[in-house]
Design an enzyme around this catalytic site. Structure first.
Site, short mmCIF file in Angstrom:
data_model
loop_
_atom_site.label_atom_id
_atom_site.label_comp_id
_atom_site.label_asym_id
_atom_site.label_seq_id
_atom_site.Cartn_x
_atom_site.Cartn_y
_atom_site.Cartn_z
CG HIS A 178 7.49 1.87 -8.25
ND1 HIS A 178 8.10 1.32 -7.15
CD2 HIS A 178 7.93 3.15 -8.32
CE1 HIS A 178 8.89 2.21 -6.57
NE2 HIS A 178 8.79 3.34 -7.26
CB SER A 188 9.54 5.45 -4.58
OG SER A 188 10.54 4.79 -5.29
#
Length: 267
Positions: free
Chosen positions: A230, A96
């Site tokens: 995610h 990320s």
């Protein structure tokens, strides 16, 4: 060059030192994350891979320090910390925010120091040139916490504890500000291989946004999709560790070609 194992640094965490390793893997945490997120990865790596994880300011034992205000600030400081560790081929793995940060550190190492990574693994993040307008850092505390819960990045039970919230929210908000205000500045492409890993149900990156990483390197590009959101990597540690370890073996064998995948495979 001084032996990096003798240097103490607030930035560097080395949970399982492997001084005789062939390759060094540098792990970069996500927004609000800490170096300890990568402790299991460090434990699982073979002896040929030495693992260091970055600890950003403003969290855990660095909680008293001011958080960085931008990705550029983080990258500039991280480069200075990592140079003594570049005594062997380097691989980066960033998740990320850590993926974008890894890209910016790699650019600085190449352009300013002539150090080309053996490979850059970018996880759960769109290519730097792909922009979304995101404003999580402008929300109130409950709005920031709602976003974290949506991504399943932190145990929901912990987030109900006011003391935990008080400790973690400043770093989370600062990290979101840094990544959400980041804007790519065009420049030379990287020369290293780039491996992009995503979850096939991640709301933060689409397949098209992931493919765009190929435009940021002159080296080989690989895209791999895993089942999950995610934080897909929590459920796929073994294949991801295997992928990194396999790539590390090629990083010390210049005559061995890197595998190139035109499209994603799913695991």
């Amino acid at each position: 060059m001084a032996d990096p194992t003798e240097r103490n640094s607030a930035w560097i965490r080395r949970y399982h030192p492997r001084s005789d390793s062939d390759v060094r893997l540098v792990c970069l945490p996500h927004a609000g994350g800490s170096a300890s997120f990568y402790h299991p990865v460090s434990a699982a790596m073979p002896p040929s891979v030495d693992v260091v994880a970055l600890q950003y300011p403003g969290r855990q034992d660095r909680r008293a320090e001011p958080c960085a205000t931008s990705i550029a600030e983080l990258a500039d400081e991280a480069v200075a910390e990592l140079l003594p560790w570049a005594d062997r081929p380097l691989l980066f793995f960033g998740h990320s925010l850590g993926a974008t940060l890894g890209f910016e550190i790699a650019r600085r190492l190449e352009n300013d120091h002539g150090i080309v990574l053996g490979g850059l693994f970018v996880s759960a993040r769109r290519a730097p040139s792909r922009v979304r307008v995101e404003t999580v850092h402008l929300r109130d505390d409950q709005g920031v916490l709602a976003e974290i819960r949506r991504l399943n990045g932190t145990d929901a039970g912990l987030l109900t504890d006011p003391e935990v919230q008080r400790m973690v929210l400043p770093a989370i908000r600062a990290d979101y500000r840094a990544i959400e205000t980041y804007r790519y500045e065009p420049g030379p492409k990287l020369r290293c291989p780039v491996v992009c890993l995503i979850g096939d149900d991640d709301p933060k990156v689409t397949l098209d946004e992931a493919r765009a990483w190929a435009k940021h390197t002159e080296g080989p590009f690989t895209l791999r999709a895993f089942a999950g959101g995610h934080f897909y990597l929590s459920a796929h540690q073994a294949p991801i560790v295997g992928l990194i370890a396999g790539h590390a073996a090629t990083a010390v064998s210049p005559n061995t070609p890197y595998p190139t995948v035109q499209g994603p495979t799913t695991a």
